[in-house]
Design an enzyme around this catalytic site. Structure first.
Site, PDB file in Angstrom:
ATOM      1  N   ASP A   8       0.597  -0.989   0.077  1.00 27.48           N
ATOM      2  CA  ASP A   8       0.103   0.465   0.326  1.00 27.48           C
ATOM      3  C   ASP A   8       0.521   1.349   0.179  1.00 27.48           C
ATOM      4  O   ASP A   8       2.194   1.185   0.006  1.00 27.48           O
ATOM      5  CB  ASP A   8      -1.056   0.101   1.032  1.00 27.48           C
ATOM      6  CG  ASP A   8      -0.109  -0.114   2.160  1.00 27.48           C
ATOM      7  OD1 ASP A   8       0.936   0.414   2.338  1.00 27.48           O
ATOM      8  OD2 ASP A   8      -0.906   0.492   3.725  1.00 27.48           O
ATOM      9  N   CYS A  65       2.686  -3.811   4.022  1.00 27.90           N
ATOM     10  CA  CYS A  65       1.861  -1.770   4.418  1.00 27.90           C
ATOM     11  C   CYS A  65       2.009  -1.874   5.686  1.00 27.90           C
ATOM     12  O   CYS A  65       3.720  -1.399   5.401  1.00 27.90           O
ATOM     13  CB  CYS A  65       0.699  -2.926   4.673  1.00 27.90           C
ATOM     14  SG  CYS A  65       0.133  -3.678   5.464  1.00 27.90           S
ATOM     15  N   THR A  67       2.174  -1.906   8.852  1.00 28.38           N
ATOM     16  CA  THR A  67       2.055  -3.036   9.622  1.00 28.38           C
ATOM     17  C   THR A  67       2.723  -4.695   8.948  1.00 28.38           C
ATOM     18  O   THR A  67       3.130  -5.440  10.042  1.00 28.38           O
ATOM     19  CB  THR A  67       1.027  -2.761  10.939  1.00 28.38           C
ATOM     20  OG1 THR A  67      -0.197  -3.691   9.851  1.00 28.38           O
ATOM     21  CG2 THR A  67       1.369  -1.772  11.365  1.00 28.38           C
ATOM     22  N   VAL A  69       0.132  -6.288   8.706  1.00 25.18           N
ATOM     23  CA  VAL A  69      -1.250  -6.792   9.067  1.00 25.18           C
ATOM     24  C   VAL A  69      -2.265  -6.852   8.431  1.00 25.18           C
ATOM     25  O   VAL A  69      -2.596  -7.832   7.908  1.00 25.18           O
ATOM     26  CB  VAL A  69      -0.933  -6.554  11.215  1.00 25.18           C
ATOM     27  CG1 VAL A  69      -2.253  -7.193  11.723  1.00 25.18           C
ATOM     28  CG2 VAL A  69      -0.113  -6.399  12.003  1.00 25.18           C
ATOM     29  N   GLY A  70      -2.647  -5.878   8.090  1.00 33.88           N
ATOM     30  CA  GLY A  70      -3.562  -5.372   7.281  1.00 33.88           C
ATOM     31  C   GLY A  70      -3.423  -6.265   5.492  1.00 33.88           C
ATOM     32  O   GLY A  70      -4.380  -7.500   5.298  1.00 33.88           O
ATOM     33  N   HIS A  98       8.455 -25.351   8.557  1.00 38.00           N
ATOM     34  CA  HIS A  98       7.139 -26.071   9.204  1.00 38.00           C
ATOM     35  C   HIS A  98       6.262 -25.603   8.811  1.00 38.00           C
ATOM     36  O   HIS A  98       5.337 -26.500   9.232  1.00 38.00           O
ATOM     37  CB  HIS A  98       7.262 -25.357  10.860  1.00 38.00           C
ATOM     38  CG  HIS A  98       8.468 -26.210  11.530  1.00 38.00           C
ATOM     39  ND1 HIS A  98       8.446 -26.055  13.206  1.00 38.00           N
ATOM     40  CD2 HIS A  98       9.707 -26.410  11.096  1.00 38.00           C
ATOM     41  CE1 HIS A  98       9.608 -26.526  13.410  1.00 38.00           C
ATOM     42  NE2 HIS A  98      10.578 -26.613  12.276  1.00 38.00           N
ATOM     43  N   ASN A  99       5.408 -24.513   8.513  1.00 40.06           N
ATOM     44  CA  ASN A  99       4.108 -23.664   7.819  1.00 40.06           C
ATOM     45  C   ASN A  99       4.203 -23.778   6.664  1.00 40.06           C
ATOM     46  O   ASN A  99       2.796 -24.340   6.336  1.00 40.06           O
ATOM     47  CB  ASN A  99       3.775 -22.528   8.718  1.00 40.06           C
ATOM     48  CG  ASN A  99       4.751 -22.557  10.027  1.00 40.06           C
ATOM     49  OD1 ASN A  99       4.781 -21.629  10.371  1.00 40.06           O
ATOM     50  ND2 ASN A  99       3.731 -23.712  10.672  1.00 40.06           N
ATOM     51  N   HIS A 133       5.330 -32.163   9.572  1.00 41.00           N
ATOM     52  CA  HIS A 133       4.799 -30.998   9.863  1.00 41.00           C
ATOM     53  C   HIS A 133       3.630 -31.085   8.580  1.00 41.00           C
ATOM     54  O   HIS A 133       2.649 -29.569   7.912  1.00 41.00           O
ATOM     55  CB  HIS A 133       6.265 -29.675   9.296  1.00 41.00           C
ATOM     56  CG  HIS A 133       6.967 -29.672  10.067  1.00 41.00           C
ATOM     57  ND1 HIS A 133       7.056 -29.046  11.467  1.00 41.00           N
ATOM     58  CD2 HIS A 133       8.197 -30.533  10.325  1.00 41.00           C
ATOM     59  CE1 HIS A 133       7.408 -29.438  11.824  1.00 41.00           C
ATOM     60  NE2 HIS A 133       8.602 -29.827  11.149  1.00 41.00           N
TER      61      HIS A 133
HETATM   62  C1  RB5 Z   1      -2.329   2.292   6.419  1.00 46.01           C
HETATM   63  O1  RB5 Z   1      -2.626   3.627   7.355  1.00 46.01           O
HETATM   64  C2  RB5 Z   1      -2.154   1.805   7.087  1.00 46.01           C
HETATM   65  O2  RB5 Z   1      -3.186   1.354   8.663  1.00 46.01           O
HETATM   66  C3  RB5 Z   1      -1.444   0.329   6.487  1.00 46.01           C
HETATM   67  O3  RB5 Z   1      -0.435   0.817   5.947  1.00 46.01           O
HETATM   68  C4  RB5 Z   1      -1.329  -0.330   7.699  1.00 46.01           C
HETATM   69  O4  RB5 Z   1      -0.801  -1.151   8.072  1.00 46.01           O
HETATM   70  C5  RB5 Z   1      -2.848  -1.390   7.772  1.00 46.01           C
HETATM   71  O5  RB5 Z   1      -2.123  -2.967   8.402  1.00 46.01           O
END
Ligand code: RB5
Length: 148
Positions: A8, A65, A67, A69-70, A98-99, A133
């Site tokens: 992103d 992105c 983090t 995470v998203g 393993h995964n 595994h």
């Molecule tokens: C964008 O601001 C941020 O939410 C995205 O890059 C990410 O960290 C989401 O998980």
């Protein structure tokens, strides 16, 4: 290896550096965007790379992105995808051994470029160990078949 990459707006610079790093290692990189710093929605790019991996268009996928995470959550919604968020190389290696992770994610606002390169290098060079595994990975994938 043919590797799909996506990001992103928060990770544009890191994506370009990782893309160059992969190409220097001799990999073919398919860039699914985003290509600008304009604010965008990370699920779009997580899904694009994940669909490319799931269909076999590319062999592995890397998504970045803020983090990690998203974009990994989005990628993991695509059938057949095992996307892991890593902030250090040990988990990256084990996620393959393993995964059998077929996608890697990390956060451009969490780690620096040198750590990101180390994680990518470790992940790409690790090999799935199979055996017990494999049974566990099969159990993970069977969850996709269970529905609600
Ligand atoms: C964008 O601001 C941020 O939410 C995205 O890059 C990410 O960290 C989401 O998980």
């Amino acid at each position: 290896m043919k590797i799909g990459i996506g990001n992103d707006h928060a990770a544009l610079e890191m994506k370009l550096q990782i893309k160059e790093f992969l190409e220097e290692m001799g990999h073919e990189v398919v860039d699914y965007g985003t290509h600008t710093k304009e604010s965008c929605d990370y699920p779009v790019y997580g899904e694009k790379v994940a669909r490319a991996v799931a269909s076999g268009e590319v062999e592995q996928g890397i998504v970045i992105c803020g983090t990690g995470v998203g974009i990994s959550l989005a990628a993991n919604k695509v059938r057949g995808i095992r996307c892991v968020v890593c902030s250090e190389p040990y988990s990256a290696r084990l996620s393959k051994e393993h995964n059998n992770a077929n996608m890697l994610a990390f956060g451009a606002r969490v780690i620096g470029i040198e750590m990101a390169k180390m994680i990518v290098n470790e992940w790409l060079h690790a090999k799935f160990l199979g055996a017990r595994h494999q049974e566990r990975v099969d159990m993970i994938m069977a969850i996709e078949e269970k529905g609600m």
